[in-house]
Scaffold this active site. Sequence first.
Site, PDB file in Angstrom:
ATOM      1  N   GLY A   1       0.833  -1.195   0.000  1.00 56.81           N
ATOM      2  CA  GLY A   1       0.000   0.000   0.000  1.00 56.81           C
ATOM      3  C   GLY A   1       0.869   1.245   0.000  1.00 56.81           C
TER       4      GLY A   1
ATOM      5  N   CYS B   1       5.237  -6.174   1.733  1.00 53.30           N
ATOM      6  CA  CYS B   1       5.538  -4.747   1.666  1.00 53.30           C
ATOM      7  C   CYS B   1       4.839  -4.006   2.813  1.00 53.30           C
ATOM      8  CB  CYS B   1       5.175  -4.191   0.295  1.00 53.30           C
ATOM      9  SG  CYS B   1       5.870  -2.540  -0.027  1.00 53.30           S
ATOM     10  N   TYR B   2       3.836  -3.167   2.536  1.00 47.21           N
ATOM     11  CA  TYR B   2       3.136  -2.463   3.610  1.00 47.21           C
ATOM     12  C   TYR B   2       2.524  -3.454   4.599  1.00 47.21           C
ATOM     13  CZ  TYR B   2      -0.064   0.688   6.029  1.00 47.21           C
ATOM     14  OH  TYR B   2      -0.726   1.398   7.007  1.00 47.21           O
TER      15      TYR B   2
ATOM     16  N   HIS C   1       8.057  -7.623  -3.376  1.00 45.73           N
ATOM     17  CA  HIS C   1       6.803  -8.015  -4.026  1.00 45.73           C
ATOM     18  C   HIS C   1       7.000  -9.345  -4.754  1.00 45.73           C
ATOM     19  CE1 HIS C   1       4.367  -4.374  -3.390  1.00 45.73           C
ATOM     20  NE2 HIS C   1       5.523  -3.737  -3.430  1.00 45.73           N
TER      21      HIS C   1
ATOM     22  N   GLU D   1       4.730 -11.117  -6.061  1.00 47.33           N
ATOM     23  CA  GLU D   1       3.701 -11.324  -7.083  1.00 47.33           C
ATOM     24  C   GLU D   1       4.097 -10.816  -8.455  1.00 47.33           C
ATOM     25  OE1 GLU D   1       2.619  -7.349  -5.098  1.00 47.33           O
ATOM     26  OE2 GLU D   1       3.615  -9.226  -4.603  1.00 47.33           O
TER      27      GLU D   1
ATOM     28  N   ASP E   1     -17.342 -15.348 -22.376  1.00 43.80           N
ATOM     29  CA  ASP E   1     -17.918 -15.332 -21.034  1.00 43.80           C
ATOM     30  C   ASP E   1     -19.322 -15.926 -21.020  1.00 43.80           C
ATOM     31  OD1 ASP E   1     -15.580 -13.988 -20.472  1.00 43.80           O
ATOM     32  OD2 ASP E   1     -16.515 -12.007 -20.476  1.00 43.80           O
TER      33      ASP E   1
ATOM     34  N   LYS F   1     -10.531 -13.801 -16.696  1.00 40.29           N
ATOM     35  CA  LYS F   1     -10.767 -14.239 -18.077  1.00 40.29           C
ATOM     36  C   LYS F   1      -9.990 -15.507 -18.431  1.00 40.29           C
ATOM     37  CE  LYS F   1     -12.569 -12.134 -21.075  1.00 40.29           C
ATOM     38  NZ  LYS F   1     -13.935 -12.142 -21.665  1.00 40.29           N
TER      39      LYS F   1
END
Length: 530
Positions: free
Chosen positions: A65, A92-93, A179, A181, A237, A385
């Site tokens: 954040g 992180c935060y 991070h 990710e 979809d 998706k």
Amino acid sequence: MTDTQPQSGGTDARPVLVVDFGAQYAQLIARRVREANVYSEVVPHTWTTEQILERDPAAVILSGGPSSVYADGAPTVDPSLFDAGVPVLGICYGFQAMAQALGGTVAQTGQREYGGTHVEVPESGVLLTGSPTEQSVWMSHGDAVHEAPDGFHVLATSAGSPVAAFEDRDRRLFGMQWHPEVKHSPLGQHALENFLYRGAGLRPDWTPGNVVAEQVDRIRAQVGDGRVICALSGGVDSAVAAALVQRAVGDQLTCVFVDHGLLRQGEPEQVERDFVAATGVVLKVVDAREQFLGALAGVTDPEEKRKIIGREFIRVFEQAAREVVAESGAHGEEVRFLVQGTLYPDVVESGGGEGAANIKSHHNVGGLPDDLQFELVEPLRTLFKDEVRAVGLELGLPDAIVWRQPFPGPGLGIRIIGEVTGERLDLLRAADAIAREELTRAGLDRTVWQCPVVLLADVRSVGVQGDGRTYGHPVVLRPVTSEDAMTADWARVPYEVLARLSTRITNEVPEVNRVVLDVTSKPPGTIEWE
């Protein structure tokens, strides 16, 4: 980012909850967890510990954040979360918030770390098992943890982070300053999987096959022996949603395809040919072109367009439902259920939940009328998706449907900047068909996520064609690459392909005399212009 579990679009799996502290990567964390075949959801940092525990999470991840944990008004973590017996990972935060809540020290070091950063790993522990003693990671912080809380082992350090990772294995509490990710942390996914599999003891069993089985059971429980109609657009979809419902309830389902006049060239024929051939589903086609164009006459505001299109969709389906009953001879038997291909990004962008900004109203989320007569069945509501495509393949749908480029529910209505008219739709359809044909010819269908063609209908530019002055419309090419539409980058389409596109459009569409290229990423821009 929903406050309550969706009625028909949820999952029976215990979620890994990603608590969003305002990070640009919160959704990406959830995606990486899902890539490890573990189900995850994003929830706002305003949720209390009680709300988090009510969801019975398998684990909790605290995101990054923009705040400083010691600043006035900064989001905090209730220390009781760490005594609840739920495995927690701080990033992180979230790492700093965990450290501060448990008695550690967080402060500025005077040495900010942004981008690629070298870390030392003196002790691998559980979180960094299998990691080298030195590695490159992606940092983005100005504060750092100086002292770990009591009971924690320091696993990693860097020049600007005296404590760059730690863990309390007994309490199943873990954290890292970098991070994991993002792809710029090469071993990041490995660290996340260490947390999920080794730290939290989870199994990688959230797979397309399990999703299909789970949703089929859910749909049967919701629908019972009721009649169902599906809003079939021809896109992946709605096609996957329809195939799921058909597997669950068979001929209780009738698919309704609305030709609202906002479709691309050849799409009505494609829907009737490909989807019906693949599934054998009962399909009712409704010609509502005049109804939609009449409702959109004079409208230029994009939010108003979306809401009008959403409203008219529902009105068409209400009438179609009555006709389905009449045609089947089931007089007095109402159609109670409407299937929609709503996805997780649709919910997030439409402000679906506390802490989520309303970026734009999707016609099937924020654009629905208040007096909706149907109960919604939304089996894809928690999926991204690429996950929908995997489910489609699991259901046996053909590649022509599963790998079709995404197309917005409001269709070309939101790719015309200005009033939507029949003449402008014909113009845009012609330009769009050329763009799709050339991208396919160049073998870019899997590389380019989608390529919206946008008509700047209220803008004209001077040109010269056939030795004469023209005053025509510009069109914008918006080729993008993406995994899930939450983030996107503009696609680096080869110059020779762009040249052919521009030449053909300006030669074959007389009203267009200029083709421009949109090179904006998401964020800051959305994929669609409206």
